[in-house]
Every structure is written in C-alpha cells, then in structure tokens.
Design a protein around this motif. Structure first.
Motif, PDB file in Angstrom:
ATOM      1  N   PHE A  48       0.822  -1.213   0.000  1.00  0.00           N
ATOM      2  CA  PHE A  48       0.000   0.000   0.000  1.00  0.00           C
ATOM      3  C   PHE A  48       0.861   1.271   0.000  1.00  0.00           C
ATOM      4  O   PHE A  48       0.435   2.294  -0.517  1.00  0.00           O
ATOM      5  CB  PHE A  48      -1.022  -0.006   1.158  1.00  0.00           C
ATOM      6  N   ILE A  49       2.062   1.183   0.532  1.00  0.00           N
ATOM      7  CA  ILE A  49       2.969   2.354   0.465  1.00  0.00           C
ATOM      8  C   ILE A  49       3.514   2.476  -0.960  1.00  0.00           C
ATOM      9  O   ILE A  49       3.515   3.555  -1.569  1.00  0.00           O
ATOM     10  CB  ILE A  49       4.130   2.217   1.476  1.00  0.00           C
ATOM     11  N   LEU A  70       4.991  17.918   4.275  1.00  0.00           N
ATOM     12  CA  LEU A  70       3.628  18.099   3.760  1.00  0.00           C
ATOM     13  C   LEU A  70       2.656  18.206   4.932  1.00  0.00           C
ATOM     14  O   LEU A  70       2.717  17.404   5.875  1.00  0.00           O
ATOM     15  CB  LEU A  70       3.211  16.904   2.902  1.00  0.00           C
ATOM     16  N   TYR A  71       1.740  19.155   4.831  1.00  0.00           N
ATOM     17  CA  TYR A  71       0.790  19.349   5.920  1.00  0.00           C
ATOM     18  C   TYR A  71      -0.024  18.073   6.161  1.00  0.00           C
ATOM     19  O   TYR A  71      -0.280  17.680   7.295  1.00  0.00           O
ATOM     20  CB  TYR A  71      -0.127  20.540   5.627  1.00  0.00           C
ATOM     21  N   THR A  72      -0.396  17.402   5.060  1.00  0.00           N
ATOM     22  CA  THR A  72      -1.216  16.188   5.189  1.00  0.00           C
ATOM     23  C   THR A  72      -0.489  15.106   6.006  1.00  0.00           C
ATOM     24  O   THR A  72      -1.100  14.420   6.813  1.00  0.00           O
ATOM     25  CB  THR A  72      -1.548  15.618   3.790  1.00  0.00           C
ATOM     26  N   LEU A  73       0.806  14.985   5.803  1.00  0.00           N
ATOM     27  CA  LEU A  73       1.567  13.999   6.575  1.00  0.00           C
ATOM     28  C   LEU A  73       1.675  14.439   8.034  1.00  0.00           C
ATOM     29  O   LEU A  73       1.497  13.646   8.962  1.00  0.00           O
ATOM     30  CB  LEU A  73       2.975  13.802   5.966  1.00  0.00           C
ATOM     31  N   ARG A  74       1.933  15.736   8.235  1.00  0.00           N
ATOM     32  CA  ARG A  74       2.077  16.224   9.617  1.00  0.00           C
ATOM     33  C   ARG A  74       0.752  16.073  10.384  1.00  0.00           C
ATOM     34  O   ARG A  74       0.742  15.766  11.575  1.00  0.00           O
ATOM     35  CB  ARG A  74       2.596  17.656   9.608  1.00  0.00           C
ATOM     36  N   GLU A  75      -0.347  16.257   9.645  1.00  0.00           N
ATOM     37  CA  GLU A  75      -1.661  16.066  10.272  1.00  0.00           C
ATOM     38  C   GLU A  75      -1.844  14.596  10.688  1.00  0.00           C
ATOM     39  O   GLU A  75      -2.307  14.309  11.796  1.00  0.00           O
ATOM     40  CB  GLU A  75      -2.722  16.431   9.235  1.00  0.00           C
ATOM     41  N   ALA A  76      -1.459  13.693   9.786  1.00  0.00           N
ATOM     42  CA  ALA A  76      -1.591  12.253  10.090  1.00  0.00           C
ATOM     43  C   ALA A  76      -0.712  11.885  11.290  1.00  0.00           C
ATOM     44  O   ALA A  76      -1.109  11.075  12.142  1.00  0.00           O
ATOM     45  CB  ALA A  76      -1.208  11.428   8.865  1.00  0.00           C
ATOM     46  N   GLU A 287      -2.232   5.913   7.669  1.00  0.00           N
ATOM     47  CA  GLU A 287      -3.699   5.923   7.552  1.00  0.00           C
ATOM     48  C   GLU A 287      -4.294   4.619   7.040  1.00  0.00           C
ATOM     49  O   GLU A 287      -5.490   4.382   7.184  1.00  0.00           O
ATOM     50  CB  GLU A 287      -4.122   7.071   6.599  1.00  0.00           C
ATOM     51  N   HIS A 288      -3.492   3.776   6.419  1.00  0.00           N
ATOM     52  CA  HIS A 288      -4.048   2.602   5.746  1.00  0.00           C
ATOM     53  C   HIS A 288      -4.612   1.588   6.761  1.00  0.00           C
ATOM     54  O   HIS A 288      -3.968   1.292   7.780  1.00  0.00           O
ATOM     55  CB  HIS A 288      -2.971   1.929   4.889  1.00  0.00           C
ATOM     56  N   ALA A 292      -1.587  -1.529  10.742  1.00  0.00           N
ATOM     57  CA  ALA A 292      -1.321  -2.084  12.078  1.00  0.00           C
ATOM     58  C   ALA A 292      -1.070  -3.591  11.983  1.00  0.00           C
ATOM     59  O   ALA A 292      -0.150  -4.132  12.623  1.00  0.00           O
ATOM     60  CB  ALA A 292      -2.495  -1.798  13.002  1.00  0.00           C
ATOM     61  N   ASN A 293      -1.858  -4.257  11.149  1.00  0.00           N
ATOM     62  CA  ASN A 293      -1.714  -5.692  10.994  1.00  0.00           C
ATOM     63  C   ASN A 293      -0.369  -6.053  10.354  1.00  0.00           C
ATOM     64  O   ASN A 293       0.279  -7.035  10.733  1.00  0.00           O
ATOM     65  CB  ASN A 293      -2.875  -6.198  10.128  1.00  0.00           C
ATOM     66  N   HIS A 294       0.033  -5.226   9.411  1.00  0.00           N
ATOM     67  CA  HIS A 294       1.298  -5.444   8.728  1.00  0.00           C
ATOM     68  C   HIS A 294       2.462  -5.391   9.737  1.00  0.00           C
ATOM     69  O   HIS A 294       3.326  -6.263   9.755  1.00  0.00           O
ATOM     70  CB  HIS A 294       1.480  -4.355   7.665  1.00  0.00           C
ATOM     71  N   ILE A 295       2.426  -4.380  10.597  1.00  0.00           N
ATOM     72  CA  ILE A 295       3.484  -4.234  11.603  1.00  0.00           C
ATOM     73  C   ILE A 295       3.432  -5.423  12.575  1.00  0.00           C
ATOM     74  O   ILE A 295       4.452  -6.007  12.921  1.00  0.00           O
ATOM     75  CB  ILE A 295       3.334  -2.901  12.372  1.00  0.00           C
ATOM     76  N   LYS A 296       2.207  -5.788  12.969  1.00  0.00           N
ATOM     77  CA  LYS A 296       2.043  -6.884  13.941  1.00  0.00           C
ATOM     78  C   LYS A 296       2.696  -8.169  13.413  1.00  0.00           C
ATOM     79  O   LYS A 296       3.425  -8.849  14.129  1.00  0.00           O
ATOM     80  CB  LYS A 296       0.543  -7.089  14.194  1.00  0.00           C
ATOM     81  N   LYS A 297       2.439  -8.462  12.127  1.00  0.00           N
ATOM     82  CA  LYS A 297       2.989  -9.700  11.542  1.00  0.00           C
ATOM     83  C   LYS A 297       4.521  -9.650  11.535  1.00  0.00           C
ATOM     84  O   LYS A 297       5.185 -10.648  11.805  1.00  0.00           O
ATOM     85  CB  LYS A 297       2.470  -9.872  10.119  1.00  0.00           C
TER      86      LYS A 297
END
Ligand code: PMP
Length: 433
Positions: A48-49, A70-76, A287-288, A292-297
């Motif tokens: 997804f990245i 980017l503001y959008t990234l800083r917001e996330a 945001e995807h 979280a699941n990807h990191i968990k695995k």
C-alpha cells in the motif's frame, strides 16, 4: 594552512555503515559474508505504500514542497501521536526530516552551545555521542549496565544532572540493547527532570523502535507524562516500522511551533525539503487500514527470530545474552569468549598506539569477519566514552532464519577457534580499524 577545519574529525561515525567497505572487500575476494551488522529489516515495503508512491510519481508530485513537511503527513502524525501517546499537538509542531537520524544532530546544533552537557545512554545509538564533540559540547554518558537489564540507572542520572545539562537523550526501545522502559521508570526520570532542570533543557526521546516490542508490552513515551510534553522532542520515523530504510522519512515533534520553525529553517538551509512522493507514502503508512496488521505480523516474526537467536547464542561457550524486550538486536556479553580465545591477553601485549585504536571486542569483530565470514559490531560502536573493559557485540536479527542460523554457526566456530585467533593476531594488521 590546514585543509580541514579542526572540528571536521571530531565527528565520529556509525560503524554499521563504516564496516560496509570491509565486508565488500572480503566479498570481492570470494568470501560470502553473513551480515548481522545492519539495523535494517529484511522485509519489503508494504504494497500500500509502494502503490501510493507510484501514483504520486504518475501525478508528477516530484517538485519542491513545504520544507517543514507536507501538511497532510504532519496532520496524520499529529493524529497518530494523539492515539498512541494521548497528547494533543498541532501539525505545526512537527517537522519532517530525511530519516529519524538528522533530528539528532540538528537538535544538538540548535539547542546546545560549546560547554553545554549532553546526557545520553551508553551503549547507545552512536550518533548521539558523535555529534557532541563536533559541537564542542560535553558528552555525559549514562552507563546502561547488564546487571540492571540495561535499563536507565536513576542514581547515575541524579549524579549527572547539573545546571550545565542542556539535553538528555533517551531511547526506548533501545539500540543496541533492546531494553524498554516501564512507565514507572519514565515517571521517575520525568519527576527528576521537572524538579531539577531548567524548563529550557530538552529531552530527546528517540522512539524509532516504538512498534518493535515483544510479548504484547505497550510502548510508553516520556512525553505523555504530565509536564513533559513541553520539554520533550519525540523523534520517530518510517525506517523500522515499515521496513523502509531507503525512503528516508522521519520526523520530530517539538514542544512548540516556534521551535519547530527553527528546524524548518535548518531544513531550508540543508536540503530544502524531503521528496513529496515519499511523504505521501508515509501518510498512507499511517492511515491505511492494513498498516497495524502489517506491523504486527513483522513483529511476530522478529519475536520468533529473537527467541531462536537468544537461545542459540546462550548455547555458545563464552557467550551470555539477555533477552531483549524490543528492537531486533541482541547484545551479548562476550567476556568469557574473550578469555577463552585469550583476546584480552593479546590485547594487553599490543603496542600502545595499536591498543589505543582497538578493544578486545573490536578484535573479535575483525576476527569474526576476516576468519569466519560473519559481520557483527563491537561495543565501542555504541559509544566510546567509558566503554573500556566492556566486552559486548551487537547482532542484528533483521535477517531471515536460515541466514541467522548460518551466521550463528559461524560465530560458534569463531568462539572456539583459539588457534585461528592466535594466527590472526600474530600475522595480520587487520585489527587496525
Ligand atoms: N535512532 C536509532 C536509535 C536508530 O537505531 C536509528 C537507525 N539505526 C535511527 C535513529 C535512524 O533512523 P533513520 O534510518 O530513520 O534515519
């Protein structure tokens, strides 16, 4: 007239990279080296990245952008900080850097004058110490001792705090020891800081391994403790959690917008901005729904490797290794191994100029590389000041099991190769490093 300014060679380095050419040289000579030196997850960047980056490139999002990020990234990021640390920060307090690393040197430059004291963990990430001398500030290491499970020693901390203290580096989970801090420990550290330090003293909380924690333990940030948000810089990034070391996206959250703007100006002066298509990829990473699941695995796989590596290391005569609670590093004590191979004895007999350039664990590191085809890192790669007499190596288990198996079997052979070490020390100048 001298070619270089005096400070140039005060800057130290990160040996995980510096050892690269030595490994490459061995490989060109036909040796196949097992690399357990780099802190780089062997997984691929999540699809997804990659998809987002490809789309951004197709949209020609390849121009200069906001130097602060980017503001959008800083917001996330501000949203993610709220969810994970329960602190409300404005996106304007956040600055994006090319990786988490630049924030370290930039903060020391922006907050510290010559003579200011900087407290940092040793063993610890080498860049904390590397910059201190470059700035003529004063290194004040806190020794993380094996007996205390490599946790922060509060008594040492009290002894080191004084009116000259200007910055305090914390790193949990910690590179190279894998130690984490309990909430109680962070509360103790915080209450001392609040009691004894001027409000302008800055805590640099390096939380790059925030997701790589085992046995379902939570990650705590010192910034979440009441009163600390206004003194703490939280530093994290995308290199480890998303196996994206080449994307070069990291960030720091500053106590105020005014401070963040100082770093925006440093960005303008040094590199203008960070590639916008990668920043959009980083936004999607946060945001995807699958993130979280990807990191968990990934962390589950690291945990299996950890268990294998620690068990296997502890079966090698002369090696004793504690179980790390986070990160993907093992930091075994090799004191007995050094005794078994007579490394300390040989070290003591080396001519003084050579002795000053090396240490027993460095000699073992070089021996393992040149005679047993396995790359690990010595103790002094994680802070030189006060590391004398400490015999440890760092092993990265960010490689898959078959590679780890091979690497540990090479280490096992190295650990019993008394004759090989004798030959190495007597016939080679390889220990110059
Ligand atoms: N801090 C620590 C403790 C690290 O181990 C690393 C990477 N090894 C960094 C910062 C730098 O991370 P990045 O690659 O995102 O610059």
């Amino acid at each position: 007239m001298q070619l270089y300014a005096k400070r140039t060679f005060a800057l130290d380095t990160e040996n995980a990279f510096k050892i690269g050419p030595l490994i490459a040289k061995q490989e060109t000579q036909g040796h196949s080296i097992i690399r357990l030196n780099l802190g780089e997850p062997d997984f691929n960047v999540p699809e997804f990245i990659k998809d987002e980056i490809k789309q951004q490139l197709d949209k020609n999002n390849t121009h200069y952008c906001d130097p602060k990020g980017l503001y959008t990234l800083r917001e996330a990021i501000s949203h993610q900080i709220y969810l994970s640390r329960r602190i409300q920060i404005s996106p304007e307090q956040i600055v994006i850097f090319p990786g988490a690393k630049p924030a370290i040197g930039f903060c020391q430059q922006a907050y510290c004058d010559p003579g200011d004291e900087i407290i940092y963990p040793s063993p610890g990430f080498p860049i904390y110490e590397s910059f201190i001398r470059y700035l003529n500030a004063i290194p004040v290491p806190i020794h993380l001792s094996e007996e205390n499970g490599f946790t922060f020693n509060i008594e040492q901390f009290i002894e080191r705090l004084n009116p000259k203290t200007k910055m305090i580096f914390l790193n949990f989970p910690s590179n190279p020891t894998g130690g984490i801090a309990t909430l109680k420990q962070l509360e103790e550290i915080a209450s001392l800081i609040l009691e004894k330090c001027h409000p302008h003293v800055r805590i640099f909380s390096d939380e790059i391994y925030e997701h790589i924690i085992y046995e379902n333990q939570p990650h705590y940030s010192i910034a979440s403790i009441p009163g600390m948000e206004k003194r703490t810089i939280i530093c994290s990034g995308f290199s480890k959690s998303y196996a994206w070391t080449g994307g070069r996206i990291g960030y720091a959250v500053f106590p105020s917008v005014e401070e963040a703007d100082v770093f925006k100006n440093l960005n303008i002066n040094y590199f203008s901005c960070v590639p916008p298509y990668n920043q959009e990829g980083a936004r999607v990473a946060l945001e995807h729904p699958d993130a979280a699941n990807h990191i968990k695995k990934m962390v589950e796989i690291f945990e299996q490797r950890r268990d294998y590596v620690i068990q296997t290391l502890n079966q090698i005569p002369g090696i004793n290794c504690q179980k790390p609670k986070g990160t993907f590093y093992a930091f075994p004590n090799i004191q007995e191994l050094c005794d078994n191979l007579n490394i300390c004895e040989f070290y003591q007999k080396l001519p003084l100029p050579i002795q000053q350039q090396t240490t027993p664990s460095t000699l073992f590191q070089m021996f393992a590389l040149y005679y047993h085809n396995v790359a690990v890192l010595d103790r002094k790669s994680f802070g030189k000041t006060g590391s004398e007499g400490e015999h440890f190596i760092r092993i990265s288990y960010a490689s898959d099991l078959p590679i780890l198996k091979q690497g540990l079997s090479h280490l096992k052979n190295a650990a019993k190769d008394v004759d090989g070490f004798k030959k190495f020390i007597n016939t080679s100048d390889l220990y110059f490093q």
